[in-house]
Design an enzyme around this catalytic site. Structure first.
Site, PDB file in Angstrom:
ATOM      1  N   THR A  75      31.700  48.069  29.320  1.00 53.40           N
ATOM      2  CA  THR A  75      30.578  48.592  30.125  1.00 53.40           C
ATOM      3  C   THR A  75      30.652  49.759  30.872  1.00 53.40           C
ATOM      4  O   THR A  75      29.998  50.575  30.706  1.00 53.40           O
ATOM      5  CB  THR A  75      29.980  47.065  31.119  1.00 53.40           C
ATOM      6  OG1 THR A  75      29.816  46.029  30.240  1.00 53.40           O
ATOM      7  CG2 THR A  75      28.836  47.775  31.782  1.00 53.40           C
ATOM      8  N   SER A 129      39.575  36.641  33.719  1.00 55.19           N
ATOM      9  CA  SER A 129      38.514  37.231  34.024  1.00 55.19           C
ATOM     10  C   SER A 129      37.101  36.619  33.525  1.00 55.19           C
ATOM     11  O   SER A 129      36.089  36.585  34.147  1.00 55.19           O
ATOM     12  CB  SER A 129      38.337  38.591  33.803  1.00 55.19           C
ATOM     13  OG  SER A 129      37.090  39.501  33.946  1.00 55.19           O
ATOM     14  N   TRP A 132      34.605  54.047  40.077  1.00 55.20           N
ATOM     15  CA  TRP A 132      34.470  55.398  39.548  1.00 55.20           C
ATOM     16  C   TRP A 132      33.123  55.904  39.738  1.00 55.20           C
ATOM     17  O   TRP A 132      32.236  55.051  39.586  1.00 55.20           O
ATOM     18  CB  TRP A 132      34.935  55.504  38.190  1.00 55.20           C
ATOM     19  CG  TRP A 132      36.269  55.654  38.246  1.00 55.20           C
ATOM     20  CD1 TRP A 132      37.206  54.623  37.729  1.00 55.20           C
ATOM     21  CD2 TRP A 132      37.436  56.802  38.397  1.00 55.20           C
ATOM     22  NE1 TRP A 132      38.400  55.079  37.998  1.00 55.20           N
ATOM     23  CE2 TRP A 132      38.852  56.386  38.213  1.00 55.20           C
ATOM     24  CE3 TRP A 132      37.143  58.075  38.490  1.00 55.20           C
ATOM     25  CZ2 TRP A 132      39.869  57.331  38.124  1.00 55.20           C
ATOM     26  CZ3 TRP A 132      38.311  59.059  38.678  1.00 55.20           C
ATOM     27  CH2 TRP A 132      39.503  58.351  38.584  1.00 55.20           C
ATOM     28  N   LYS A 155      33.297  46.414  46.270  1.00 56.54           N
ATOM     29  CA  LYS A 155      34.806  46.699  46.189  1.00 56.54           C
ATOM     30  C   LYS A 155      35.650  45.475  45.710  1.00 56.54           C
ATOM     31  O   LYS A 155      35.599  44.600  46.089  1.00 56.54           O
ATOM     32  CB  LYS A 155      34.838  47.143  47.496  1.00 56.54           C
ATOM     33  CG  LYS A 155      36.486  47.676  47.686  1.00 56.54           C
ATOM     34  CD  LYS A 155      36.771  47.998  49.321  1.00 56.54           C
ATOM     35  CE  LYS A 155      38.234  48.578  49.392  1.00 56.54           C
ATOM     36  NZ  LYS A 155      38.635  48.899  50.738  1.00 56.54           N
ATOM     37  N   GLY A 156      36.649  45.924  44.724  1.00 54.28           N
ATOM     38  CA  GLY A 156      37.596  45.234  44.569  1.00 54.28           C
ATOM     39  C   GLY A 156      37.314  43.968  43.805  1.00 54.28           C
ATOM     40  O   GLY A 156      36.259  43.709  43.400  1.00 54.28           O
ATOM     41  N   LYS A 176      35.100  41.791  28.781  1.00 52.98           N
ATOM     42  CA  LYS A 176      35.732  41.694  30.107  1.00 52.98           C
ATOM     43  C   LYS A 176      36.931  42.594  29.973  1.00 52.98           C
ATOM     44  O   LYS A 176      38.182  42.379  30.472  1.00 52.98           O
ATOM     45  CB  LYS A 176      36.111  40.169  30.305  1.00 52.98           C
ATOM     46  CG  LYS A 176      35.278  39.306  30.605  1.00 52.98           C
ATOM     47  CD  LYS A 176      33.836  39.799  31.153  1.00 52.98           C
ATOM     48  CE  LYS A 176      34.305  40.167  33.025  1.00 52.98           C
ATOM     49  NZ  LYS A 176      33.116  40.567  33.788  1.00 52.98           N
ATOM     50  N   THR A 177      36.802  43.568  29.110  1.00 48.95           N
ATOM     51  CA  THR A 177      38.179  44.559  29.153  1.00 48.95           C
ATOM     52  C   THR A 177      37.734  46.025  29.577  1.00 48.95           C
ATOM     53  O   THR A 177      38.453  46.984  29.419  1.00 48.95           O
ATOM     54  CB  THR A 177      38.541  44.647  27.657  1.00 48.95           C
ATOM     55  OG1 THR A 177      37.495  45.366  26.738  1.00 48.95           O
ATOM     56  CG2 THR A 177      38.992  43.297  27.037  1.00 48.95           C
ATOM     57  N   GLY A 178      36.248  46.237  30.132  1.00 50.45           N
ATOM     58  CA  GLY A 178      36.083  47.537  30.558  1.00 50.45           C
ATOM     59  C   GLY A 178      34.973  48.339  29.596  1.00 50.45           C
ATOM     60  O   GLY A 178      34.787  49.457  29.795  1.00 50.45           O
ATOM     61  N   TYR A 220      37.810  37.559  43.064  1.00 50.49           N
ATOM     62  CA  TYR A 220      38.278  36.266  42.904  1.00 50.49           C
ATOM     63  C   TYR A 220      39.890  36.179  43.093  1.00 50.49           C
ATOM     64  O   TYR A 220      40.503  37.162  43.174  1.00 50.49           O
ATOM     65  CB  TYR A 220      38.159  35.663  41.352  1.00 50.49           C
ATOM     66  CG  TYR A 220      38.299  36.775  40.271  1.00 50.49           C
ATOM     67  CD1 TYR A 220      37.051  37.286  39.688  1.00 50.49           C
ATOM     68  CD2 TYR A 220      39.499  36.976  40.011  1.00 50.49           C
ATOM     69  CE1 TYR A 220      37.351  38.357  38.811  1.00 50.49           C
ATOM     70  CE2 TYR A 220      39.801  37.884  39.092  1.00 50.49           C
ATOM     71  CZ  TYR A 220      38.598  38.641  38.182  1.00 50.49           C
ATOM     72  OH  TYR A 220      38.827  39.590  37.533  1.00 50.49           O
TER      73      TYR A 220
END
Length: 734
Positions: A470, A564, A669, A685-686, A466-468, A689
């Site tokens: 992927t 997250s 992106w 989008k966005g 959950k830090t980016g 939660y």
């Protein structure tokens, strides 16, 4: 006797179908008859005594009690002709000069082989006299005036003849030469040494390996040795080698390898060799380590193997670091080195001189090996048990030295029991640590040529979750020189090799997730498994297999990461996350339900960044580790990718500013494709939660305060910039 054996060779082949024991008894009977005939016709032939120092006595400088283990075979004595007819009456030099009586030296009145010798003589209507094998001064009278009392001498154990004191030995040799009397001896050194060692090592038993293809493949005398050894098959333990001593890693088809083993198994069954010990050894350690999975599978299928051993894990040297491991249900035990090799067969010709071997035994490396290892396994070669029999000498001497100078209590256990004992003592060794076979020449030599270390990844993206990670995985995949792993059916783009049960499937399984390398030098494989970051075992495992790999981690505010993860679990219908609020989860106490505390750990513990980073830096140099700002990756991915390409040293650089565009409508992106098309890296989008509640924010700020301070110190030592979120947290802390 050698001539006798050669003449009977064809006859032995004709009675090949007879039981082994019967064949041996018949062979002995015919040899005995031949000796009588030879003695009759050669009565007038005399031989000179062998020159002093040329007999079978042990080598100079060694203890007398071990002469039996280093004795060299006697050379043929020179002969000289004497006058006299070939036939004649009794008495005088012209007739038979010995009585037709056989002298039999037995080990005891009830020894099995001694009784069999007597039975053969009685069946052949020979007259005989039995004596207990003499020690000093009790050799029976050999002559009666000018006549020899015995026409043949038989030793149940030839070592009793070898170890006669000088006076009795010279007396017997002179009698045999003067009267043309032959000596027949049975050699049981292996069995005798085993029995002797059991006085100091309860249950000591030699474990003999066999490759059936080489049975009866030597000289006539060597083939008879095969038969003699098998006549005592139940006295030893036995383990299978390969049928033709082939190295298993050369077999890439498991069924072909199994066929070779079946040949050896049929040989064992035909000759009554036990096949239920559950232990096997591969020639030259091939296939044991580095692991050749086909060998393990074939071993289990054909032999039911549960235990093996090797000197190669983790490396041959230094020997004190050898360890065991368990793989595919087979316990691999560390094997030690005893200083004997295929070429060390003569005591006087031992490398560096015989004193070097004695130094190893008497307080040297071999002694220390046994002293410092609670369990020791040694394997020697067939050549060490012929010639000067250094194998027997070495271990008998070693046991005597240990008993003299230590209080160690020695014991022998069967292989399966030994493995249980070993892993009770060293339970942490059950899990292996796979290494790069190409980093050790010995390992590379016994690794399949169809495998290549170029198939291993050079880059690991380790998370945390959950830090980016992927998104970074997808960005890396856009580079033409970077190739990711194949997807996993269970864990999608992540292999999750180093931190879970997949690790025990071995490196062959791991390599299958990467393509075979092309002929170009631009192949740069990478894999992303976000659960590696906070794993307690992944760093060490990864560094052991991939010591030169580059490591990338992405860090965001640990409070945001925790929240997250909680929302991720809710989205996947985790019943605990659905039942409890985020604040309930992160503030759970020690007496809370177990499942709640498990979720709490998965939310909070990965955010202890400094602790986990230190673990990775214990195994990788800081120059191999790149720490990325997850917030910057989210807002400026092209800049981050420029930094990554420089870190990886890629020659062919890509301008990510030209291939990435942000879609404000979708909130993701996207990759710009040919024809104006785009491929976005998300589905909605966005954020999906609500914002974190203030109470939870306050709790987490305090929870991570010290962790964030330690992280800033660590990044400073690494020479890497502080992420923007960390700078903000430190300002807030002040």
């Amino acid at each position: 006797m050698l001539g006798c054996v050669s003449r009977l060779r064809r006859l032995v082949r004709l009675v090949h179908h007879l039981p082994l024991q019967t064949s041996l008894l018949l062979l002995f009977l015919f040899c005995t008859v031949s000796v009588f005939v030879s003695a009759y016709f050669l009565y007038g032939v005399k031989r000179e005594l062998e020159p002093s120092g040329g007999g079978v006595a042990g080598s100079e400088g060694a203890s007398a009690i071990y002469n039996d283990l280093r004795a060299s075979p006697s050379r043929l004595l020179p002969v000289r002709a004497v006058s006299g007819a070939l036939a004649g009456g009794e008495g005088g030099r012209g007739g038979v000069r010995t009585n037709p009586l056989v002298l039999v030296f037995v080990e005891s009145q009830y020894s099995q082989l001694g009784q069999e010798i007597v039975a053969i003589l009685e069946s052949g209507r020979f007259h005989y006299r039995t004596e207990i094998s003499p020690g000093k001064g009790d050799m029976p009278t050999l002559t009666d005036k000018e006549r020899g009392r015995f026409t043949l001498v038989i030793y149940e154990n030839i070592l009793k003849y070898v170890n006669l004191d000088a006076w009795n030995r010279e007396l017997l040799d002179k009698y045999c030469v003067e009267y043309g009397v032959g000596i027949i001896g049975f050699f049981k050194a292996l069995l005798e040494t085993q029995r002797a060692l059991r006085n100091n090592v309860p249950n000591f038993t030699f474990n003999l390996g066999f490759s059936g293809k080489f049975f009866h493949a030597g000289s006539d005398e060597e083939d008879l040795g095969d038969d003699l050894l098998l006549s005592y098959v139940n006295e030893f333990w036995w383990f299978p080698h390969m049928w033709s001593h082939m190295q298993p890693h050369l077999f890439h088809n498991q069924s072909v390898l199994a066929e070779q083993m079946l040949l050896n198994k049929r040989f064992a069954m035909e000759h009554g060799i036990p096949t239920n010990m559950g232990y096997a050894v591969a020639p030259h350690h091939s296939g044991v380590y580095p692991v050749h999975l086909q060998l393990y599978d074939a071993w289990k299928k054909v032999w039911g193997i549960k235990v093996t051993s090797t000197e190669e894990y983790p490396h041959l040297k230094p020997a004190r670091f050898r360890r065991g491991f368990i793989h595919s249900g087979i316990s691999v035990l560390p094997r030690q080195t005893c200083g004997l090799f295929t070429h060390t067969i003569f005591y006087k010709e031992y490398p560096g001189g015989p004193n070097e071997l004695d130094k190893l035994i008497n307080g040297g490396e071999l002694f220390l090996t046994v002293l410092l290892n609670p369990i020791s396994i040694f394997m020697t070669h067939l050549s060490n048990y012929g010639n000067d029999r250094l194998g027997l000498y070495t271990f008998k001497s070693l046991v005597v030295f240990l008993q003299t100078w230590t209080n160690l209590r020695l014991q022998t256990l069967p292989p399966v029991q030994l493995a249980h004992r070993y892993y009770n003592l060293f339970p942490n060794e059950k899990d292996p640590l796979w290494q790069d076979p190409c980093e050790d020449k010995r390992h590379k030599d016994i690794w399949s040529k169809e495998k290549t270390c170029d198939r291993f990844p050079k880059l690991l993206v380790i998370g945390p979750q959950k830090t980016g990670s992927t998104a970074l995985y997808l960005f890396l995949g856009m580079h033409p020189d970077l190739t990711s792993n194949y997807p996993n059916k269970e864990t999608f783009e992540e292999i999750q090799f180093f931190n879970g049960h997949n690790y025990h499937r071995g490196i062959d399984w791991y390599m299958e997730y990467f393509p075979l390398p092309s002929n170009t030098s631009s192949d740069y494989y990478f894999e992303k498994s976000a659960s590696y970051f906070d794993s307690e075992v992944a760093a060490e495992r990864a560094a052991t297999l991939l010591p030169k790999a580059k490591i990338i981690t992405i860090l965001i505010n640990p409070a945001d990461r925790a929240y997250s993860w909680y929302q991720h679990q809710r989205a996947h219908d985790d019943p605990v996350a659905l039942k409890y609020s985020f604040h309930d989860v992160i503030t759970a106490t020690h007496d809370s339900p177990v499942k709640l505390r498990v979720l709490q750990n998965r939310c909070l513990v990965p955010g202890w960044y400094a602790i986990h980073m230190e673990r990775w830096l214990n195994h990788y140099h800081s120059s191999q580790v790149l720490v990325l700002d997850g917030q910057q990756l989210k807002t400026e991915p092209a800049s981050v990718m420029d930094r990554i390409q420089k870190f990886l040293g890629l020659v062919n650089t890509v301008n990510y500013h030209n291939i990435l565009a942000f879609d404000p409508k979708k909130g993701f992106w996207c990759q710009l494709l040919e024809g104006g098309k785009t491929k976005c890296l998300g589905k909605s989008k966005g954020r999906r939660y609500p914002d974190m509640d203030p109470e939870s924010q306050s709790f987490l700020r305090e929870h991570y305060r010290d962790h964030n301070i330690e992280l800033s110190k660590l990044l400073y030592r690494m020479g890497q910039p502080l992420p923007s979120w960390l700078r903000e947290q430190l300002i807030h802390t002040r």
